[in-house]
Design an enzyme around this catalytic site. Structure first.
Site, PDB file in Angstrom:
ATOM      1  N   ARG A   1       1.034   1.530   8.884  1.00 45.03           N
ATOM      2  CA  ARG A   1      -0.169   2.172   8.373  1.00 45.03           C
ATOM      3  C   ARG A   1      -0.702   1.463   7.131  1.00 45.03           C
ATOM      4  NH1 ARG A   1       1.350   7.196   8.418  1.00 45.03           N
ATOM      5  NH2 ARG A   1       0.264   7.792  10.319  1.00 45.03           N
ATOM      6  N   ALA A   2       0.199   0.955   6.290  1.00 47.59           N
ATOM      7  CA  ALA A   2      -0.240   0.275   5.074  1.00 47.59           C
ATOM      8  C   ALA A   2      -1.059  -0.962   5.397  1.00 47.59           C
ATOM      9  CB  ALA A   2       0.972  -0.099   4.226  1.00 47.59           C
TER      10      ALA A   2
END
Length: 671
Positions: A275-276
């Site tokens: 997700r980062a």
């Protein structure tokens, strides 16, 4: 209608303003979590942003704000006929901390659904916030199940309501903004990760800037409309820039070099999951559009990392958020392409315009930074050193490495706030029975409702296939789940505990219990006793990292006023019972059981302990006695308290003693 404080009139807080503007340009970034001390314009800036958002076109009389250009085919108010639309300002919807699940996602009329088969749905705050801003002040105090629903809707762009075979779905795309004061407790790491960006805000220490903050606030309070008019031109410029950046965003090119830098940065900082990487890519793209460029540069990647990664590096609540900017620059330089026009950007540079530039505070600036230079010299050498504040007092010993503890729980069935420690009647959990609803029906027990309505069908003139249901027939499902408790630590810091290696082990055990309390959503408090009395080192709070900070600096020495510690703990519970009567306490006494100082110290300690037993307060004594000769005083204290005693070794979840007890308990149940 109240005139909001102008966004462009907010003094400083560049990172906060930039993060909000980037989400206004690209809501796909995933929202903003604003962390900071009280009185730092967090709420003011968020409310001011709503005035900058472009107007939205909505289908007339649609309660779910459908876009007339592409209406939601599954809209509960649909299908929508072509034409018939209106323009209105983007809404900013506030979610109160005490909101119910029905208020957030909406509510079904269960009675009409059962009797008429009609999906009568009353929209909630998620529907109101569609295509606008959803603001949650003190998001860390919001119940976990509400945070889960909120973040799921933000991630999927839709809200789902499923009740007893009746389902409703509607679009819910919004800019999510949460604010919190870390002193009042942390969000779980899993929930932190769901916010796209995070910023740390703090009041300026520059006198001139503080003077300007006060000057503008007083001017606004005296004449809100006049103050807003003086900033109207700047507000219009930023609003136009947001519109221009949104139009430019689809044309921005995220090259392979920038993607490699993003991937390398996330890998270098050991960020979990992917997700980062995705958030950084979207943020860097929005930064380029905000700067009026169609290419993502290294400076965009750097700024995106400063906004998207700090909160994703926390492994437990005692880690300070932050990012090593030197390591970030080295990674970006190592993976920069030959065609990068600026392989070594100025660390202080940032996108031009309102809210540009700035990074996060370095982790060593926080209370848990571990700055070795700030520690007493003798402590760095591992040797105790007397302090001038009292005879026999020693410098604070560092806690040993925390470990996973056995589960300590309060016996019986409670009704406290949802958590993960003790059994309780809750809104979520396994169904155990049914009852008549008190107030609004939230969880229908279908079988019990049908059973209550069935005997009356002939008298009610039932003629068709539908069941004739009256409100008196409805039954609320009673459910059993887990609650959070008030875990009050009573820690012996006297001379008998002052051996440095021993106190280090004690602090490690309490730190481990604090970590367990964080994971189980408890409130915690800390009472210490030594010398001539006891003190409340930390009143009950949801901030376990504050408790860890107080524990780390706890000095030792002097006599052992055990009775004073117990009586002070009893006073804390009495006051807390008035504030939060539903939350049940668990008292954890960490001591070797010795009592010295004053007349009849052992008898006084026994009488104080029996106060807890008389009130039925659950208690555990962590026996810290060591050495070949043991007096068993901690076990006697546990008996007076009406609780149990465990040694430091037995406290470990993976200890041999604990394993034997678990096996014995399993054998007895099987027999």
């Amino acid at each position: 209608m109240t005139t909001p404080f102008p966004f462009t009139a907010v003094v400083g807080q560049d990172d906060l303003r930039l993060a909000l503007l980037l989400n206004a340009v690209s809501p796909a970034v995933g929202g903003v979590l604003v962390r900071g001390e009280k009185g730092t314009a967090k709420s003011t800036a968020v409310r001011a942003l709503s005035a900058l958002m472009p107007e939205v076109d909505v289908v007339s009389e649609c309660r779910f704000s459908c876009d007339p250009g592409s209406p939601d085919p599954g809209c509960p108010d649909g299908p929508h006929e072509p034409g018939g639309f209106a323009s209105r300002p983007a809404r900013m919807v506030e979610l109160p901390v005490g909101a119910s699940e029905d208020r957030l996602v909406g509510a079904l009329d269960i009675e009409r659904a059962l009797s008429e088969g009609v999906k009568a749905f009353e929209p909630g705050l998620l529907a109101d916030a569609h295509r606008g801003i959803l603001y949650v002040d003190e998001v860390n105090l919001l119940h976990d199940h509400l945070v889960d629903l909120l973040l799921d809707a933000a991630a999927m762009g839709a809200s789902y309501v499923e009740r007893e075979g009746v389902s409703v779905r509607h679009a819910a795309r919004f800019l999510l903004v949460g604010t919190m004061n870390p002193e009042e407790g942390e969000l779980r790491p899993q929930l932190l990760d769901r916010f796209g960006l995070t910023v740390e805000v703090a009041a300026s220490r520059e006198p001139e800037q503080r003077v300007e903050v006060v000057r503008r606030r007083l001017a606004y309070d005296d004449d809100p409309a006049g103050f807003a008019a003086r900033w109207a031109e700047e507000e219009a410029d930023v609003r136009a820039r947001i519109v221009a950046a949104k139009k430019l965003l689809p044309s921005v090119r995220l090259g392979d070099d920038a993607l490699r830098q993003i991937a390398a940065t996330c890998a270098a900082f050991e960020v979990d999951g992917m997700r980062a990487d995705i958030v950084m890519a979207r943020t860097a793209t929005a930064l380029a559009a905000w700067a009026g460029r169609t290419d993502v540069l290294a400076e965009d990647v750097r700024q995106a990392a400063l906004l998207a990664l700090p909160h994703r590096r926390r492994r437990n609540p005692f880690d300070a958020p932050g990012l090593d900017e030197d390591k970030l620059d080295e990674t970006l330089e190592e993976f920069s392409g030959d065609d990068d026009p600026d392989p070594d950007p100025d660390p202080d540079s940032g996108p031009d315009g309102p809210g540009g530039g700035g990074g996060q505070p370095a982790p060593e600036d926080g209370p848990q930074g571990g700055d070795q230079e700030a520690r007493p010299e003798a402590e760095q050498d591992g040797q105790p050193q007397p302090q001038p504040s009292g005879a026999g007092e020693q410098s604070a010993a560092r806690a040993s490495e925390p470990f996973r503890t056995k589960v300590l729980s309060v016996p019986g069935l409670g009704e406290g706030a949802a958590g993960r420690r003790s059994r309780a009647r809750t809104e979520h959990g396994r169904t155990t029975g049914a009852r008549r609803p008190k107030g609004t029906l939230t969880k229908l027990h279908l079988a019990a409702t049908v059973q209550a309505a069935a005997p009356h069908q002939r008298a009610r003139g039932r003629s068709g296939p539908g069941l004739v249901v009256r409100r008196d027939d409805l039954r609320q499902a009673t459910r059993e789940g887990r609650e959070g408790n008030l875990v009050l630590f009573v820690v012996d810091a006297s001379g008998s505990m002052a051996a440095r290696q021993r106190m280090s082990a004690v602090k490690g055990a309490v730190l481990s219990l604090l970590l367990d309390a964080y994971q189980r959503r408890d409130k915690v408090g800390l009472v210490t006793f030594r010398g001539s009395g006891a003190e409340v080192a930390l009143p009950p709070t949801s901030s376990v990292d504050a408790a860890a900070a107080r524990l780390e600096s706890l000095p030792t020495g002097g006599r052992t006023p055990l009775s004073a510690g117990l009586l002070r703990a009893h006073d804390v519970l009495r006051v807390e019972r008035l504030r939060d009567p539903a939350r049940r306490p668990l008292v954890v006494v960490v001591t070797d059981g010795r009592a010295t100082g004053g007349p009849e110290p052992v008898a006084l300690a026994g009488r104080a302990a029996r106060l807890f037993a008389a009130e039925g307060v659950a208690s555990v004594v962590v026996d810290c006695e060591s050495g070949p000769v043991r007096l068993g005083l901690a076990g006697q204290l546990a008996g007076e308290l009406g609780g149990t005693a465990v040694t430091l070794d037995e406290l470990r979840a993976d200890s041999i003693a604990g394993l034997v007890k678990d096996v014995q308990g399993t054998s007895r149940r099987a027999a």
